[in-house]
Motif scaffolding. Structure first.
Motif, PDB file in Angstrom:
ATOM      1  N   ALA A  42       0.974  -1.312   0.188  1.00  0.00           N
ATOM      2  CA  ALA A  42       0.172  -0.010  -0.066  1.00  0.00           C
ATOM      3  C   ALA A  42       0.817   1.364  -0.044  1.00  0.00           C
ATOM      4  O   ALA A  42       0.578   2.342  -0.522  1.00  0.00           O
ATOM      5  CB  ALA A  42      -0.914  -0.056   1.381  1.00  0.00           C
ATOM      6  N   LYS A  43       2.037   1.304   0.708  1.00  0.00           N
ATOM      7  CA  LYS A  43       2.805   2.338   0.748  1.00  0.00           C
ATOM      8  C   LYS A  43       3.456   2.659  -0.298  1.00  0.00           C
ATOM      9  O   LYS A  43       3.709   3.777  -1.104  1.00  0.00           O
ATOM     10  CB  LYS A  43       3.808   2.176   1.968  1.00  0.00           C
ATOM     11  N   ALA A  44       3.950   1.658  -1.134  1.00  0.00           N
ATOM     12  CA  ALA A  44       4.540   1.756  -2.453  1.00  0.00           C
ATOM     13  C   ALA A  44       3.433   2.177  -3.470  1.00  0.00           C
ATOM     14  O   ALA A  44       4.035   3.188  -4.267  1.00  0.00           O
ATOM     15  CB  ALA A  44       4.983   0.350  -2.904  1.00  0.00           C
ATOM     16  N   ALA A  45       2.269   1.947  -3.346  1.00  0.00           N
ATOM     17  CA  ALA A  45       1.397   2.369  -4.296  1.00  0.00           C
ATOM     18  C   ALA A  45       1.020   3.978  -4.152  1.00  0.00           C
ATOM     19  O   ALA A  45       0.856   4.578  -5.168  1.00  0.00           O
ATOM     20  CB  ALA A  45      -0.044   1.629  -3.992  1.00  0.00           C
ATOM     21  N   LEU A  46       0.920   4.158  -2.781  1.00  0.00           N
ATOM     22  CA  LEU A  46       0.610   5.578  -2.442  1.00  0.00           C
ATOM     23  C   LEU A  46       1.652   6.679  -2.782  1.00  0.00           C
ATOM     24  O   LEU A  46       1.676   7.768  -2.815  1.00  0.00           O
ATOM     25  CB  LEU A  46       0.294   5.657  -1.055  1.00  0.00           C
ATOM     26  N   SER A  47       2.837   5.939  -2.996  1.00  0.00           N
ATOM     27  CA  SER A  47       4.159   6.738  -3.131  1.00  0.00           C
ATOM     28  C   SER A  47       4.309   6.852  -5.005  1.00  0.00           C
ATOM     29  O   SER A  47       5.274   7.635  -5.375  1.00  0.00           O
ATOM     30  CB  SER A  47       5.378   6.126  -2.594  1.00  0.00           C
ATOM     31  N   ASN A  48       3.320   6.315  -5.473  1.00  0.00           N
ATOM     32  CA  ASN A  48       3.491   6.488  -7.046  1.00  0.00           C
ATOM     33  C   ASN A  48       3.673   8.112  -7.405  1.00  0.00           C
ATOM     34  O   ASN A  48       2.914   8.892  -6.858  1.00  0.00           O
ATOM     35  CB  ASN A  48       2.218   5.880  -7.730  1.00  0.00           C
ATOM     36  N   PRO A  49       4.335   8.236  -8.329  1.00  0.00           N
ATOM     37  CA  PRO A  49       4.652   9.675  -8.877  1.00  0.00           C
ATOM     38  C   PRO A  49       3.265  10.258  -9.504  1.00  0.00           C
ATOM     39  O   PRO A  49       2.954  11.271  -9.143  1.00  0.00           O
ATOM     40  CB  PRO A  49       5.693   9.447 -10.033  1.00  0.00           C
ATOM     41  N   PHE A  50       2.512   9.208 -10.064  1.00  0.00           N
ATOM     42  CA  PHE A  50       1.075  10.052 -10.513  1.00  0.00           C
ATOM     43  C   PHE A  50       0.529  10.579  -9.093  1.00  0.00           C
ATOM     44  O   PHE A  50      -0.131  11.782  -9.297  1.00  0.00           O
ATOM     45  CB  PHE A  50       0.264   9.076 -11.026  1.00  0.00           C
ATOM     46  N   ILE A  51       0.377  10.236  -8.141  1.00  0.00           N
ATOM     47  CA  ILE A  51      -0.452  10.253  -6.974  1.00  0.00           C
ATOM     48  C   ILE A  51       0.242  11.539  -6.395  1.00  0.00           C
ATOM     49  O   ILE A  51      -0.447  12.527  -5.953  1.00  0.00           O
ATOM     50  CB  ILE A  51      -0.432   9.307  -6.010  1.00  0.00           C
ATOM     51  N   LYS A  52       1.467  11.611  -6.367  1.00  0.00           N
ATOM     52  CA  LYS A  52       2.178  12.632  -5.870  1.00  0.00           C
ATOM     53  C   LYS A  52       2.181  13.937  -6.668  1.00  0.00           C
ATOM     54  O   LYS A  52       2.340  15.381  -6.095  1.00  0.00           O
ATOM     55  CB  LYS A  52       3.742  12.399  -5.623  1.00  0.00           C
ATOM     56  N   HIS A  53       1.415  13.970  -7.908  1.00  0.00           N
ATOM     57  CA  HIS A  53       1.510  14.919  -8.687  1.00  0.00           C
ATOM     58  C   HIS A  53      -0.078  15.408  -9.066  1.00  0.00           C
ATOM     59  O   HIS A  53      -0.507  16.383  -9.935  1.00  0.00           O
ATOM     60  CB  HIS A  53       2.127  14.847 -10.263  1.00  0.00           C
ATOM     61  N   MET A  54      -0.790  14.871  -8.109  1.00  0.00           N
ATOM     62  CA  MET A  54      -2.264  15.130  -8.247  1.00  0.00           C
ATOM     63  C   MET A  54      -2.361  16.692  -7.478  1.00  0.00           C
ATOM     64  O   MET A  54      -1.522  17.256  -7.115  1.00  0.00           O
ATOM     65  CB  MET A  54      -3.221  14.290  -7.421  1.00  0.00           C
TER      66      MET A  54
END
Length: 321
Positions: free
Chosen positions: A249-261
């Motif tokens: 879950a932590k790895a998925a939430l660290s996805n660059p796409f999410i960080k650029h929302m």
């Protein structure tokens, strides 16, 4: 400083002229609202140039009232719209929401829906940092007006602001409703890329609500608008929560796409509680035996238990005798 005082004095002179225009007499039965509004507007300009914003706002409100009395509704709304900006300069935001709604009502009465939404948007931006609940109401109304005017894209933009404020306030149920409405508007305007990003936002909000089933349902309903990296991220995220895998879950939430929302969704993703792995249940008999360092045969354990039960029955029958 001297120049500012000169401008203030000039403004006060215009105020006196406006008050004279409003007076009635035996020969003048009705106040001259048009002349008074003009004089108040001139006074407001002088006060603004002198940075006397309190007097400026007061003059604008009086000008708005005079325009309204003269049935010049559009100009009354414009005066209120200017008063909103002056309130910002003053740092006094208490009445900004009320001024914006009054101005929007007048613009709508005049048939100027675009001016109404512009005023609501302007006031919402001013209020958002300090009074997010008031800003939310203004953006919501702007979205409704835009949708009534078939300005679907503009309505979607306002709903986006509504949803993000709800997220900021941790009102996740209302945020989910706002995102769903925005998704419908994005779909209607064929803004499919934006709809894909919103699908991710909706999944995050449902996870924040603690409703993984709703998150999976949202992905199934709107995931077809997501691009391949977004689909991969969401599948990984939902699987991690389904399998109670905090690292995944932590790895998925660290996805660059999410960080650029949008920043509100990035912060939401950062603060989401990770799933907790369920610990296996340990048999207390086995655990106690392991501590002693030996092993016990299951049949002998049962025999001991039965023997203990028999002793207890004998004790009950014989009592203390």
């Amino acid at each position: 400083m001297m120049n500012n005082q000169k401008k203030v004095d000039e403004g006060l002179e215009y105020v006196k002229n406006a008050e004279k225009s409003l007076k009635t007499s035996f020969m003048k039965w009705r106040p001259d609202y048009e002349s008074a509004a003009e004089q108040y507007n001139k006074a407001a300009t002088c006060f603004r140039n002198a940075k006397s914003f309190d007097q400026c706002r007061d003059a604008l409100l009086k000008a708005a009232d005079c325009h309204k009395q003269n049935r010049a509704i559009f100009y009354a709304a414009k005066a209120l719209d200017q008063a909103i900006l002056v309130s910002k300069e003053l740092g006094d935001l208490r009445n900004v929401g009320e001024l914006a709604n009054r101005a929007a009502n007048m613009f709508q009465s005049h048939g100027s829906a675009e001016s109404a939404t512009s005023t609501l948007d302007k006031a919402g931006k001013i209020l958002e940092a300090q009074y997010p609940e008031d800003a939310l109401k203004l953006f919501q109304r702007a979205a409704d007006i835009s949708q009534d005017q078939d300005s679907v894209r503009q309505s979607a933009e306002f709903m986006s602001k509504v949803a993000r404020i709800h997220v900021k306030l941790k009102e996740y149920e209302l945020a989910a409703d706002a995102i769903r409405r925005e998704l419908g508007l994005r779909e209607q305007s064929e803004s499919y890329q934006a709809a894909g990003r919103l699908a991710v936002a909706l999944v995050l909000v449902h996870i924040a609500r603690g409703d993984i089933v709703a998150a999976e349902r949202a992905f199934k309903e709107w995931g077809n608008y997501c691009e391949a990296p977004e689909v991969q991220c969401l599948e990984m995220l939902l699987q991690a929560y389904d399998e109670e895998d905090p690292e995944a879950a932590k790895a998925a939430l660290s996805n660059p796409f999410i960080k650029h929302m949008d920043v509100e969704y990035t912060i939401l993703a950062r603060d989401l509680p990770l799933p907790e792995q369920t610990l296996p249940v340990i048999n207390p008999v086995v655990a106690a035996t392991s501590v002693g360092g030996g092993s016990v045969d299951a049949s002998s354990s049962k025999a001991d238990a039965d023997s203990g039960q028999g002793n207890e029955e004998d004790f009950e029958e014989g009592g203390l005798c």
